[in-house]
Design a protein around this motif. Sequence first.
Motif, short mmCIF file in Angstrom:
data_model
loop_
_atom_site.label_atom_id
_atom_site.label_comp_id
_atom_site.label_asym_id
_atom_site.label_seq_id
_atom_site.Cartn_x
_atom_site.Cartn_y
_atom_site.Cartn_z
N GLY A 181 -76.96 8.77 55.96
CA GLY A 181 -76.83 9.82 54.90
C GLY A 181 -76.38 11.23 55.13
N VAL A 182 -76.48 11.38 56.41
CA VAL A 182 -76.33 12.77 57.19
C VAL A 182 -74.42 12.91 57.21
N ASN A 183 -74.10 14.06 56.79
CA ASN A 183 -72.57 14.20 57.02
C ASN A 183 -72.28 14.69 58.08
N PRO A 184 -71.19 14.35 58.80
CA PRO A 184 -71.01 14.71 60.29
C PRO A 184 -70.73 15.90 60.69
N ALA A 185 -69.97 16.22 59.62
CA ALA A 185 -69.48 17.62 59.74
C ALA A 185 -70.59 19.01 59.41
N VAL B 198 -73.87 11.80 49.56
CA VAL B 198 -73.17 12.45 48.64
C VAL B 198 -73.70 13.93 48.36
N TRP B 199 -74.87 13.93 48.56
CA TRP B 199 -75.78 15.34 48.68
C TRP B 199 -75.21 16.22 49.66
N PHE B 200 -75.30 15.26 50.84
CA PHE B 200 -74.77 16.25 52.13
C PHE B 200 -73.62 16.58 51.91
N ASP B 201 -72.58 15.52 51.66
CA ASP B 201 -71.05 15.76 51.49
C ASP B 201 -70.93 16.92 50.44
N ASN B 202 -71.66 17.17 49.54
CA ASN B 202 -71.59 18.03 48.71
C ASN B 202 -71.69 19.62 49.18
N VAL B 203 -72.50 19.69 50.01
CA VAL B 203 -72.99 20.82 50.80
C VAL B 203 -71.75 21.23 51.78
N ILE B 204 -71.43 20.53 52.46
CA ILE B 204 -70.07 20.74 53.10
C ILE B 204 -68.71 21.18 52.19
N GLY B 205 -68.72 20.23 51.07
CA GLY B 205 -67.65 20.63 50.06
C GLY B 205 -67.72 21.93 49.37
N ASP C 50 -81.92 -5.65 51.57
CA ASP C 50 -82.36 -4.66 50.37
C ASP C 50 -81.23 -3.54 49.95
N ILE C 51 -80.40 -4.07 49.04
CA ILE C 51 -79.29 -3.31 48.72
C ILE C 51 -79.81 -1.96 48.11
N LEU C 52 -80.97 -1.91 47.21
CA LEU C 52 -81.37 -0.56 46.75
C LEU C 52 -81.61 0.32 47.80
N LEU C 53 -82.45 -0.15 48.92
CA LEU C 53 -82.66 0.78 49.67
C LEU C 53 -81.62 1.33 50.64
N GLN C 54 -80.62 0.47 50.82
CA GLN C 54 -79.14 0.81 51.59
C GLN C 54 -78.61 1.84 50.58
N ALA C 55 -78.47 1.44 49.25
CA ALA C 55 -77.92 2.54 48.36
C ALA C 55 -78.19 4.12 48.51
N GLN C 56 -79.33 4.13 48.66
CA GLN C 56 -79.93 5.27 48.50
C GLN C 56 -79.35 6.27 49.83
N ALA C 57 -78.94 5.61 50.91
CA ALA C 57 -78.38 6.38 52.04
C ALA C 57 -77.03 6.96 51.44
N LEU D 150 -72.97 28.68 45.61
CA LEU D 150 -73.87 29.08 46.43
C LEU D 150 -75.40 28.04 46.46
N PHE D 151 -75.58 27.53 45.39
CA PHE D 151 -76.70 26.97 45.18
C PHE D 151 -76.45 25.30 45.88
N GLY D 152 -75.15 25.13 45.73
CA GLY D 152 -74.61 23.78 46.46
C GLY D 152 -74.62 23.85 47.86
#
Length: 277
Positions: free
Chosen positions: A237-241, A57-64, A45-52, A208-210
């Motif tokens: 999907g979880v950012n390691p940092a 990117v969502w979690f990476d943006n928080v760290i960024g 299921d490519i679409l299911l994997q793509a969601q991860a 700050l919202f990010g």
Amino acid sequence: MTRLLLRHLACLLGVHAVGLVTLSLMRLALYAAGHHFLDAGSAGDILLQAQAFVRGVWFDNVIGCYILIVPLAFTVLCHLAGRGRAALAASLWWMRVLWVAAIGVSAANIPYFLYFFKNINSSIWNWAEYGTTTMGMLLGEKSYYPPMAGFVLLSAIFLWLTVRVRRALVPAGDARRGEHKGLQARPWCPTGAMGVLVLGCAAIGLCLFGIRGRTGYNPIKVSAAYYCHDAFLNQLGVNPAFSLLTSTLDDRRPENRRLNLMPVGEARARCLRDMRR
């Protein structure tokens, strides 16, 4: 003043974007190394994997945004003081150092995840007590070499791209002229300062919202990455940092600290005495 601030903010956001792409590549490397963990139902299921990766990117943006908030505020304050040109170099170095650290955590997460089947967390600080042994283990295990090489390669590419971003948005000739002008006292312009203040507050508010990661009562948590029945995709999907940072902060909470009901020496003596009975 406002136009120069826009160029500097664009430069900072460009570095931020390069960092997000780099962390996505590290996530792709983790996916390639651990794809055998996929369940049979989600393997095709490519679409299911793509969601991860999207949630990643969502979690990476928080760290960024954690990395971005300090240079962003520093840049705005320097522009308000009429010394905005001198702030960019320091801000970029701050971001480069912390982004490379985030890339390093993602690289270290690959062998950690493959061994423990979970993202890197605060348990690694226990290894700091055995620095020599830990270093020997890292250098002696050949399976750790590919993540190390990937870290060096991606860090070098990231640093090179940040230089390209600055040269594209703030040409070297303009920067040198700006530094020369920055040494001279310039009159403070209320209109320009007001524009800088409004633009700076808007940028800091978005950052700050990010950091918060989402609307609602609570800021983003690791559980926000869980979206399906596949344990590997949920953790991908979880950012390691982010995992390392939040677990370390959780360990420092009073309710999570180790209970010290009695001194260690007394507890050991009582155990030995009870064992001899």
